[in-house]
Design a protein around this motif. Structure first.
Motif, PDB file in Angstrom:
ATOM      1  N   MET A  57       3.454  39.625  10.928  1.00 51.05           N
ATOM      2  CA  MET A  57       2.619  40.767  11.688  1.00 51.05           C
ATOM      3  C   MET A  57       1.178  40.300  11.891  1.00 51.05           C
ATOM      4  O   MET A  57       0.714  40.524  12.738  1.00 51.05           O
ATOM      5  N   GLU A  58       0.626  40.118  10.736  1.00 53.20           N
ATOM      6  CA  GLU A  58      -0.824  39.806  10.912  1.00 53.20           C
ATOM      7  C   GLU A  58      -0.871  38.536  12.065  1.00 53.20           C
ATOM      8  O   GLU A  58      -2.141  38.781  12.698  1.00 53.20           O
ATOM      9  N   ASP A  59      -0.390  37.637  12.053  1.00 57.90           N
ATOM     10  CA  ASP A  59      -0.533  36.537  12.797  1.00 57.90           C
ATOM     11  C   ASP A  59      -0.081  37.176  14.299  1.00 57.90           C
ATOM     12  O   ASP A  59      -1.022  36.666  15.207  1.00 57.90           O
ATOM     13  N   HIS A  60       0.753  37.978  14.517  1.00 64.78           N
ATOM     14  CA  HIS A  60       1.273  38.397  15.861  1.00 64.78           C
ATOM     15  C   HIS A  60       0.173  39.257  16.218  1.00 64.78           C
ATOM     16  O   HIS A  60      -0.315  39.277  17.491  1.00 64.78           O
ATOM     17  N   TYR A  61      -0.238  40.243  15.585  1.00 64.83           N
ATOM     18  CA  TYR A  61      -1.014  41.357  15.996  1.00 64.83           C
ATOM     19  C   TYR A  61      -2.564  40.876  16.024  1.00 64.83           C
ATOM     20  O   TYR A  61      -3.056  41.502  16.915  1.00 64.83           O
ATOM     21  N   PHE A  62      -2.913  40.051  15.285  1.00 72.56           N
ATOM     22  CA  PHE A  62      -4.344  39.717  15.398  1.00 72.56           C
ATOM     23  C   PHE A  62      -4.727  38.426  15.774  1.00 72.56           C
ATOM     24  O   PHE A  62      -5.804  37.886  16.035  1.00 72.56           O
ATOM     25  N   GLY A  63      -3.685  37.512  16.592  1.00 74.45           N
ATOM     26  CA  GLY A  63      -3.733  36.376  17.013  1.00 74.45           C
ATOM     27  C   GLY A  63      -4.162  35.310  16.193  1.00 74.45           C
ATOM     28  O   GLY A  63      -4.845  34.373  16.390  1.00 74.45           O
ATOM     29  N   ARG A  64      -3.685  35.073  14.974  1.00 74.14           N
ATOM     30  CA  ARG A  64      -3.806  34.119  13.846  1.00 74.14           C
ATOM     31  C   ARG A  64      -2.843  33.160  13.855  1.00 74.14           C
ATOM     32  O   ARG A  64      -1.843  33.464  14.057  1.00 74.14           O
ATOM     33  N   VAL A  65      -3.305  32.136  13.196  1.00 74.13           N
ATOM     34  CA  VAL A  65      -2.171  31.374  12.847  1.00 74.13           C
ATOM     35  C   VAL A  65      -2.079  30.837  11.213  1.00 74.13           C
ATOM     36  O   VAL A  65      -3.051  30.630  10.869  1.00 74.13           O
ATOM     37  N   GLU A  80      -8.865  38.044   3.931  1.00 74.79           N
ATOM     38  CA  GLU A  80      -9.531  38.429   5.121  1.00 74.79           C
ATOM     39  C   GLU A  80     -10.634  37.371   5.112  1.00 74.79           C
ATOM     40  O   GLU A  80     -11.738  37.483   4.348  1.00 74.79           O
ATOM     41  N   ASP A  81     -10.355  36.255   5.978  1.00 72.46           N
ATOM     42  CA  ASP A  81     -11.560  35.339   6.088  1.00 72.46           C
ATOM     43  C   ASP A  81     -12.533  35.623   7.431  1.00 72.46           C
ATOM     44  O   ASP A  81     -13.321  34.445   7.623  1.00 72.46           O
TER      45      ASP A  81
END
Length: 322
Positions: free
Chosen positions: A47-55, A161-162
């Motif tokens: 969910m974090e990768d999907h909603y915030f465009g992270r990998v 949170e980086d």
């Protein structure tokens, strides 16, 4: 003008015991490259990768005795310090941050594994820091006269949170944020702390100067109405207001703004600490304000009838570095 706080307090609840623990960020270690409990945390990562465009969002762990502690574990630790005959009439659990075991809600796991029973469990979510005060109203609504309840506030941030405003990048005015668990033994019959829910208010402006002025006006109104000697502000709320503004609250009042904010447990941890150190004494009146980080402020007023039981826990943690 914003709406006034409640002038005629409803029935209070009474708190006889405060149990708490704190977990600062330096006690966590990063899970790298893949956590052993990936099955449990993978929904959060997806969910974090999907909603915030992270990998490849990283998670972090709190280790004790070769085991990762979850928010549910922290909640069980603090509630375990409260006296019980094996059954609670009600358990009110409030949590906003996602539980590490994403597929199992913490309340369900606590009820399954705890040595005591709960007749009426209630879970509150997505209340943020306002849960510190809003859970008091929930208890007022829910408790019967002879009920004994455990009110538990817990937060554990498992995602790393980086980005620039993450855990390690906060400005001096924002202070630090840390995790915690707080448990209150509460009921409607007389006890050590008489706690009134005073209401909540939406601030008219978020510009720094206007915001501070509104908060000061509100504090003056409530201090005069409740005749309080002490003010406890949510740490981030105190950091949001200028130091000059806090000084204006009066030298006769006790105002303290710690650098570290313990989220929904913050004002209760501050209260317990001041009771433990003898700064707040029997017959003192305390105004406590929680803040959602935006424009909502919620308040409780506390009359100290006598000192409650206070239990501060220290976890046996293993600090591991790569």
């Amino acid at each position: 003008m914003p709406d006034p706080f409640l002038r005629n307090f409803g029935s209070p609840i009474y708190v006889d015991h405060i149990s708490w623990l704190t977990v600062e960020d330096h006690l966590y270690t990063l899970d790298w490259p893949t956590p052993d409990d990936y099955f449990y945390v993978s929904p959060h990562i997806y969910m974090e990768d999907h909603y915030f465009g992270r990998v490849g969002t990283l998670t972090r762990s709190l280790m004790s005795d070769e085991k990762r502690l979850t928010a549910g574990d922290l909640a069980l630790a603090v509630i375990g310090q409260l006296p019980t005959k094996g059954t609670w009439d009600m358990l009110i659990l409030s949590q906003t941050c996602p539980e590490r075991h994403a597929l199992t809600a913490p309340l369900a796991r606590m009820l399954e594994t705890a040595p005591w029973q709960v007749l009426y469990p209630l879970a509150l979510s997505h209340m943020g820091s306002l849960a510190a005060t809003e859970s008091i109203q929930a208890a007022q609504w829910s408790l019967h006269q002879k009920d004994e309840a455990a009110i538990v506030l817990v937060e554990q941030r498992v995602l790393h949170e980086d980005h620039p405003s993450g855990y390690r990048g906060r400005t001096e005015n924002e202070g630090e944020i840390a995790d915690m668990a707080v448990a209150l033994k509460a009921g409607l019959r007389e006890g050590a702390l008489q706690v009134h829910y005073a209401g909540k208010r939406i601030m008219g402006q978020d510009e720094a100067g206007t915001f501070s002025s509104e908060v000061l006006e509100m504090v003056d109104e409530m201090m005069n109405g409740f005749e309080a000697e002490h003010i406890i502000l949510q740490s981030r709320l105190g950091m949001r207001i200028s130091r000059n503004s806090i000084v204006q609250l009066g030298s006769s009042k006790t105002v303290c703004v710690p650098q570290t904010d313990y989220q929904s447990g913050d004002i209760w941890i501050q209260l317990a600490d001041k009771l433990q150190r003898g700064i707040i004494l029997p017959n003192d009146r305390v105004l406590m304000l929680s803040w959602d980080g935006d424009r909502m402020i919620s308040a409780c007023c506390v009359l100290v009838i006598h000192l409650p039981e206070l239990s501060k826990l220290t976890l046996n943690l293993e600090i591991k570095t790569p």
